[in-house]
Design an enzyme around this catalytic site. Structure first.
Site, short mmCIF file in Angstrom:
data_model
loop_
_atom_site.label_atom_id
_atom_site.label_comp_id
_atom_site.label_asym_id
_atom_site.label_seq_id
_atom_site.Cartn_x
_atom_site.Cartn_y
_atom_site.Cartn_z
N GLY A 680 9.97 24.32 2.32
CA GLY A 680 10.35 24.22 0.91
C GLY A 680 9.21 23.68 0.09
O GLY A 680 8.26 23.09 0.61
N VAL A 687 7.65 20.59 1.70
CA VAL A 687 8.48 20.05 2.76
C VAL A 687 8.22 20.84 4.05
O VAL A 687 8.23 22.07 4.03
CB VAL A 687 9.98 20.11 2.39
CG1 VAL A 687 10.79 19.41 3.45
CG2 VAL A 687 10.22 19.47 1.04
N ASP A 800 18.77 14.21 -11.04
CA ASP A 800 18.44 15.61 -10.81
C ASP A 800 19.44 16.21 -9.83
O ASP A 800 19.08 16.83 -8.83
CB ASP A 800 17.00 15.74 -10.30
CG ASP A 800 16.47 17.17 -10.44
OD1 ASP A 800 17.14 17.99 -11.11
OD2 ASP A 800 15.40 17.46 -9.88
#
Ligand SMILES: *[C@@H]1O[C@H](CO)[C@@H](O)[C@H](O)[C@H]1NC(C)=O
Ligand SMILES: *[C@@H]1O[C@H](CO)[C@@H](O)[C@H](O)[C@H]1NC(C)=O
Ligand SMILES: *[C@@H]1O[C@H](CO)[C@@H](O)[C@H](O)[C@H]1NC(C)=O
Ligand SMILES: *[C@@H]1O[C@H](CO)[C@@H](O)[C@H](O)[C@H]1NC(C)=O
Length: 965
Positions: A680, A687, A800
């Site tokens: 990711g 990631v 978020d």
């Protein structure tokens, strides 16, 4: 030899004879001990059975708790009753109970027993009362019960998980007097007409048994019926007039069906009828004249039907009526003039009809009236003086009628009233000082009337008051200082009156106040700086007054979503804090007020515009620099990692800080970072998935973009580490450790094999997630957020929340991740101004710059909004910003589509078939979360509770409470 044997026998004979009765008793005892051993008894309620009993009692079960025996001296005492209700017993039905041949009454209700119903019970010759209600027995009712259960008089299987066809064969138990099968999962079937052959039937409880078709007229044969409950089925057609023949009837519950036609005439002849509920059907026509002649009739519920016409005059003479709920029909005409004079009226709800005429003066004549709900009708005239004496009143809702005249002075001071809603009438007069006696008042809504005069100082005695709205009236005089005593007040709206004088400085003591609207009055003096001390304040409107002086700098402390002090006579320099775009309209019409630097004749709005422009261009420029910098440092970081991995002495430069026990070293992690394992990439870094340690455990490693370049403001590393290292919750992704050196910073998390919810839901894999899984995900994520908001000290705002930040473990359990921008509440407002939030998840009004929300006012309510969007994704299967739903964001699309074509039209059609009801319930919760006004969004703790109730509701033990209006 034989002689010795005979002698021995002789010697032992008396002993054997002595043992004989004891052995019999102990065989019953043994069955009970076996039963105890085969079930789980978590509270030890049966510990006294058998070995635990005192020696003298061991063999005699008749002395054991919850066991009763028949007094029969000719044989050993026999167990005839077992009262084992509400003991949290678990496991399967203890079959050894079927060996208690004399058992007459067995009560195992309200335990946690599972498995099939025991067929063997039917073999017990004496069993008359069997109660297995409120367990989790499943499967079908044993067919043998019908033919063999000769003795049974009362059978209660309510609220289990029984399936299969409706057990009509129970009608073969000819002596049955009570048959209770409600709240099971039987397959749909018509009303089992065979039951009308049970001449002795007194109780028939078949609510929520999936019955369809009509109620047969032959039901009139059940001459002994006392209780008839067929509620919450799919019964249609008319209510058969033959129920008027059921002369023993005391209670009849037919609510929540699809019954149509009129209410039959003849029920008035039922001498014992006390309670009748026909609510939530499709009944039409008038309420029959004779109904209220039934002498014992106490409770009549007929709400949510299509009843029309006038109320029968007999209502005024009904002798026992105490509870009448007829809201949401199309009834018209007046309430009978002497209604309440002859009956102990306690609860009256006629809301949402077309009733007119005056409110009868006699409603409280018997001194019992507590709830008076007459809202949304066309009642006219004054509130009767007599109601001013009705000291039992608790809830009074008279809004949206045509009431006029002066409210009786004593009516204001009724001691038990906690809700007084008079809004939107034409009532006049003053609020009487007797209001000081209304010690229980929690909500007082007077807006939209013609009240005048000063607000009495006695208002300050209403210590329970939480909400006081009196806008759009003609109140004058000054604001009573005493209002400052109302420590629970959270909403004060006195806008659009003629109030004058100053705003008392003591208002700063209203610590719970979150909405203060004093707009459109004639208030003078300064804005008290003390208002800045009210931390809860969310909405502050002082516009259209004559306030002067400066805007107090203390107001910067407030986290306001609505702030309006325009059209006053304020002057001086505006605190810099308020130069944000969201305050653009907050200060209009104050010619003496200037932003930044003062120029006597400057066009302050144009100045504002140029300022905005320069802010925007600075931001764009910094974004470009940021991008270049990130690319460069990303490259540097990789080079560094390579050299560190290659050179042996690189080891010392890495620092590992662990928050949980880890069995790998920093080298293991660093050496495993491989560009092929990137899973990711986000705003804050890449990631990787790595497999490390002796167990070969998978971990997720987030490599953050290097710090130096990225502006300090989005330096997420410290933020995330500081936040995550403190939190520990099953629904928050676990941070195992952080690893840093001079250039690179790594965060090592538990690995979540199923990736992010967003990826899962909006890709081809979306089909994997059926509704029960989605529901579980919603609950898990809600629990995680609720923990952040309510259980962390100080509370944490995620900032978020989105489906890509909710990760799924191997079992599709959900955990909240990515605290890059999380902030603890309580830090100064200036630090709140960092970029936060993602497109499609940001509440309207908080969105300022496109693409990113650059906002000063992210509160926990913003998280709740974003979470609402996540639930909408789960329910609709759609992306928060998707091409197929046009230009609109998901929230707008859902709300407009619901408005046009109803709730069901937005559900994910691949799931809606089986889970429509639960999905609609969850959808409703989502819509609360995405309310425009932050104050209306429920706190996360309530969201969790509501979500859990969706499941609980599916299996409701008792009759649904009528919806409170
Ligand atoms: C006592 O037991 C005997 C033998 O089982 C039975 O015939 C009789 O009916 C019982 N009496 C009572 C009062 O239960
Ligand atoms: C009983 O069934 C309900 C609903 O299916 C379930 O939530 C509950 O956990 C079950 N209880 C036991 C003890 O099995
Ligand atoms: C009742 O339900 C069954 C099974 O779903 C169905 O076959 C039958 O047509 C229904 N009867 C009525 C009158 O709706
Ligand atoms: C009947 O029970 C089922 C679950 O057992 C539930 O889903 C349904 O809403 C209930 N029906 C009514 C009308 O209460």
């Amino acid at each position: 030899m034989a002689a010795v044997r005979a002698l021995l026998l002789l010697a032992f004979l008396p002993l054997l004879l002595l043992l004989q009765p004891a052995a019999e008793a102990s065989s019953e005892a043994q069955h009970l001990i076996d039963a105890r051993a085969s079930i789980i008894d978590p509270t030890g309620a049966l510990a006294g059975w058998g070995a635990g009993a005192a020696t003298a009692d061991r063999a005699s079960p008749c002395r054991w708790a919850r066991v009763s025996c028949a007094a029969n001296t000719s044989t050993a005492p026999a167990v005839v009753g077992l009262q084992l209700s509400r003991l949290a017993l678990a496991g399967r039905f203890p079959a050894s109970l079927c060996a208690l041949r004399s058992l007459e009454r067995l009560d195992l209700s309200l335990n946690d027993l599972v498995g099939p119903l025991p067929a063997c019970l039917a073999a017990l010759p004496a069993l008359t009362h069997l109660n297995l209600a409120g367990n989790n027995f499943s499967g079908e009712v044993p067919r043998s019960w019908g033919a063999r259960f000769r003795s049974l008089a009362a059978l209660n299987l309510v609220q289990n998980l029984l399936t299969g066809e409706f057990p009509e064969f129970l009608a073969d138990i000819s002596g049955l007097q009570e048959l209770q099968l409600a709240y099971n999962l039987f397959a749909p079937s018509p009303f089992p007409e065979k039951l009308v052959g049970l001449a002795g039937l007194r109780v028939l409880f078949m609510a929520n048994c999936s019955l369809n078709g009509t109620i047969p007229s032959s039901i009139g044969k059940l001459q002994n019926l006392v209780n008839l409950d067929l509620s919450s089925n799919n019964l249609s057609g008319e209510i058969p007039p033959s129920i008027g023949n059921l002369s023993s009837l005391e209670q009849i519950e037919l609510f929540s069906n699809q019954l149509s036609g009129g209410i039959p005439v003849g029920l008035g002849g039922l001498k014992n009828l006390r309670s009748l509920d026909f609510s939530m059907n499709r009944l039409t026509g008038e309420i029959p004249e004779d109904l209220f002649l039934a002498p014992r009739l106490d409770s009549v519920h007929m709400y949510q039907n299509n009843l029309s016409g006038p109320l029968p005059a007999t209502l005024a003479t009904a002798p026992s009526l105490s509870d009448l709920r007829i809201f949401q029909n199309q009834l018209s005409g007046p309430l009978p003039p002497e209604f309440g004079k002859n009956c102990p009226l306690n609860f009256l709800d006629t809301s949402d009809n077309r009733l007119s005429g005056p409110i009868p003066a006699t409603l409280c004549a018997s001194g019992k009236l507590e709830q008076l709900m007459l809202l949304d009708n066309q009642y006219e005239g004054a509130i009767p003086v007599e109601l001013g004496q009705c000291r039992t009143l608790m809830r009074v809702r008279l809004q949206s009628n045509r009431l006029s005249g002066v409210v009786p002075p004593e009516f204001w001071g009724l001691p038990s009233v906690y809700l007084l809603e008079l809004r939107d009438n034409a009532l006049s007069g003053t609020v009487d000082p007797s209001i000081g006696g209304a010690k229980n008042m929690s909500k007082m809504l007077l807006q939209g009337n013609k009240f005048t005069g000063a607000l009495p100082a006695e208002l300050g005695n209403l210590y329970s008051l939480q909400e006081f709205k009196a806008s759009n009236n003609g109140f004058s005089g000054s604001l009573p200082q005493s209002i400052a005593n109302l420590s629970l007040l959270y909403n004060l709206d006195l806008s659009n009156n003629s109030l004058s004088g100053e705003i008392p400085r003591d208002f700063g003591k209203l610590k719970k106040l979150s909405q203060l609207d004093l707009s459109s009055n004639h208030l003078t003096g300064i804005i008290p700086p003390e208002l800045g001390e009210i931390n809860e304040m969310n909405m502050l409107d002082l516009s259209n007054n004559e306030l002067s002086g400066q805007v107090p700098a203390q107001l910067q402390n407030l986290r306001l979503t609505h702030f309006n002090i325009s059209y006053n006579k304020l002057s001086g320099v505006l605190p810099a804090f308020f130069s944000g775009l969201q305050y653009r309209d907050s200060f209009l019409g104050n010619p003496g007020l200037c932003a930044g630097f003062c120029q006597s004749n400057g066009n302050s709005y144009a100045k504002h515009r140029t300022m905005i422009k320069s802010v925007v261009s600075i931001l764009i420029a910094s974004a470009i620099i940021l991008f270049v910098g990130i690319t460069w440092f990303g490259y540097k970081c990789r080079m560094y990692k390579m050299s560190a991995a290659e050179s042996d002495d690189g080891k010392s430069s890495w620092v590992l800080t662990s928050f949980h026990r880890v069995d790998f070293t920093e080298r293991d992690i660093v050496n495993s970072l491989d560009e092929n394992n990137v899973i990711g990439q986000g705003g804050a870094g890449k990631v990787y998935k790595v497999v490390v340690g002796p167990q070969g455990e998978a971990m997720a490693v987030k490599k953050l973009w290097p710090s130096g370049v990225a502006s300090k403001r989005i330096d997420t590393f410290e933020a995330e580490v500081a936040t995550l290292s403190k939190v520990r919750h099953k629904n928050i992704v676990k941070l195992a450790c952080s690893i840093t050196n001079r250039v690179c910073r790594l965060l090592v998390y538990e690995y979540m094999p199923n990736g992010s919810l967003g990826d899962m839901l909006h890709s081809a894999k979306g089909k994997i997630l059926d509704w029960p899984m989605r529901y579980k995900i919603a609950v898990n994520a809600a629990e995680g957020l609720s923990y952040l908001h309510h259980d962390c000290q100080p509370p944490i705002i995620h900032r978020d929340v989105k489906s890509n930040n909710i990760l799924l473990d191997a079992e599709y359990g959900a955990k909240v991740a990515d605290f890059g921008v999380a902030k603890t509440i309580g830090e100064g407002p200036a630090t709140m101004s960092i970029i936060a939030g993602s497109c499609g998840y940001i509440a309207p009004g908080e969105l300022v710059l496109p693409k990113y929300a650059y906002t000063l006012h992210v509160t926990e309510k913003s998280d709740i909004y974003s979470f609402g969007v996540v639930i909408l994704e789960l329910v609709t299967g759609k992306k928060p910003m998707a091409l197929e739903i046009g230009e609109m964001d998901l929230v707008t699309w859902v709300s407009t589509t619901i408005e046009q074509s109803g709730m069901e039209s937005v559900l994910d059609q691949t799931l809606a078939e089986d889970f429509k009801d639960d999905m609609c319930k969850v959808l409703k919760i989502a819509m609360l979360c995405v309310c425009n006004l932050p104050i209306n969004r429920p706190p996360m703790r309530s969201v969790v509770k509501m979500l859990l109730e969706v499941k609980a509701d599916s299996k409701q033990k008792v009759k649904a409470a009528p919806p409170a209006i």
